[in-house]
Scaffold this motif. Structure first.
Motif, short mmCIF file in Angstrom:
data_model
loop_
_atom_site.label_atom_id
_atom_site.label_comp_id
_atom_site.label_asym_id
_atom_site.label_seq_id
_atom_site.Cartn_x
_atom_site.Cartn_y
_atom_site.Cartn_z
N ARG A 142 -0.43 -4.15 -4.88
CA ARG A 142 -0.24 -3.29 -3.69
C ARG A 142 -1.09 -4.23 -2.54
N GLY A 143 -0.50 -4.38 -1.49
CA GLY A 143 -1.11 -5.20 -0.32
C GLY A 143 -1.12 -4.15 0.98
N GLN A 144 -2.23 -3.89 1.43
CA GLN A 144 -2.59 -3.07 2.80
C GLN A 144 -2.64 -3.85 3.83
N GLY A 168 -4.31 -8.60 6.75
CA GLY A 168 -3.86 -8.16 5.30
C GLY A 168 -3.20 -9.50 4.63
N PRO A 169 -2.53 -9.35 3.64
CA PRO A 169 -2.67 -8.22 2.78
C PRO A 169 -4.10 -8.10 1.75
N THR A 170 -4.18 -6.76 1.41
CA THR A 170 -5.43 -6.83 -0.01
C THR A 170 -4.34 -7.29 -1.29
N ALA A 171 -5.02 -7.30 -2.21
CA ALA A 171 -4.40 -7.50 -3.43
C ALA A 171 -4.85 -6.66 -4.52
N CYS A 172 -4.24 -5.45 -4.97
CA CYS A 172 -4.87 -4.70 -5.77
C CYS A 172 -3.52 -4.44 -6.72
#
Length: 372
Positions: A174-176, A216-220
């Protein structure tokens, strides 16, 4: 290759370079890591990459926080409209005889290999319609987040494909992102990158082709392949992060929008590109965000692999290359057609948030043209 393609197809780009920056909060990053970034850039062909001092960084980007400890400058980077680039590939394919079937789910149980030809059957067409059937000399499994499912469930290549070690499992990542309007105190030119790790390139701060600022992005990692809901806690963290890098940005007043993308990661670090000649099947999986700029190279690599099982077609006519309409025409279309544009006789819905946000901000183009 990428730059030439974008020029020929009239895909908007902006040369900008990038800065891989070292910050005071990078406690676990040592100075020699910067040398490693520089060496990797040189090995990748960016021979003009160089180390910059904090004052040199400040000269290039005066709106960055003054406590940046230095950077590696990679001058060859460009920014591009990600949606227009992807759509240009579709329009180019259609112009040269390609057909695109949307809302066509692959039925792995009903589809089968008959000799050297695949019989491809549509899954659940709905509305009482009979499933569409296609015939193909080869199948490329480029199903993104669902590539592992297609690979496992397709009964044709199941036996030989899954006795090899060339299998993988999807690991959706997931990337926000948050997007802001620029101001005199916050505008930047270079993408601002952190020191990358083995797992991720980290959170970027960059300006789009339309000059809006993105963090961004985040990395989850997550189990869901479809969950793109906004996490409000992550949104606050992104605001804090971008504010540390660009102090003059007003994260409340300048907020344009936010979005989440789910990247098709796998349990393997590398792209999963494998040819199964006997099944006339090629997997092109695990292609993450780097796949945009790598796409032409990936395509060439796949074509070279397929030459082992396909006859080289006789080219009877020159390849057509019609450039995309000028972006001002597309922006006007976008506003007048409620989010759609027409290109070469086909209507496309504009779906990428960066294009949508950028074109919404250009409503003045439509107003000015309507007065002429």
């Amino acid at each position: 290759m990428f730059r030439i393609y974008c020029k020929d197809l009239n895909v908007p780009t902006r040369p900008c370079g990038s800065l891989v920056c070292l910050w005071p909060w990078d406690d676990d990053v040592k100075e020699n890591h910067m040398d490693h970034v520089l060496d990797e850039s040189h090995d990748a062909g960016d021979t003009h990459a160089s180390r910059l001092s904090s004052s040199q960084v400040r000269y290039l980007e005066p709106n960055l926080a003054s406590y940046c400890r230095g950077a590696v400058h990679i001058p060859g980077e460009i920014v591009v409209d990600p949606w227009l680039y992807s759509i240009s590939l579709a329009t180019h394919a259609r112009e040269n005889g390609g057909r695109i079937f949307t809302n066509f789910a692959f039925d792995p149980d009903a589809s089968y290999l008959d000799g050297d030809v695949w019989n491809v059957v549509q899954l659940n067409p709905g509305h009482g319609s009979a499933p569409m059937r296609l015939r193909a000399k080869v199948i490329a499994n480029a199903a993104g987040l669902w590539s592992d499912v297609i690979q496992k469930e397709t009964h044709g290549p199941r036996t030989s494909i899954h006795t090899t070690k060339r299998t993988w499992s999807a690991k959706p990542r997931r990337g926000q992102y948050r997007v802001y309007a620029p101001s005199k105190e916050s505008e930047i030119t270079h993408p601002i990158q952190p020191i990358p790790t083995q797992r991720t390139k980290g959170i970027f701060v960059f300006s789009t082709i339309y000059n809006q600022i993105v963090v961004g992005p985040t990395a989850c990692d997550q189990e869901s392949k479809t969950n793109r809901s906004i996490d409000t806690l992550v949104a606050k963290e992104l605001d804090t992060h971008v504010k540390r890098i660009i102090p003059g940005l007003d994260t409340e007043k300048d907020l344009v929008g936010e979005y989440v993308g789910v990247r098709p990661g796998t349990d393997k670090r590398d792209y999963q590109i494998h040819l199964y000649p006997e099944e006339r099947w090629i997997a092109v999986a695990g292609i993450r965000s780097t796949g945009l700029t790598a796409s032409l190279g990936i395509g060439n690599y796949v074509v070279r692999m397929l030459k082992d099982i396909l006859e080289t077609p006789t080219i009877e006519k020159m390849v057509k290359t019609t450039p995309l309409p000028h972006s001002s025409k597309l922006v006007k279309d976008f506003h007048n057609r409620n989010g759609y544009v027409e290109i070469n006789g086909f209507e496309y819905k504009v779906t990428h948030p960066l294009t949508v946000f950028g074109w919404r901000a250009k409503a003045d183009i439509v107003r000015q043209s309507s007065k002429l």
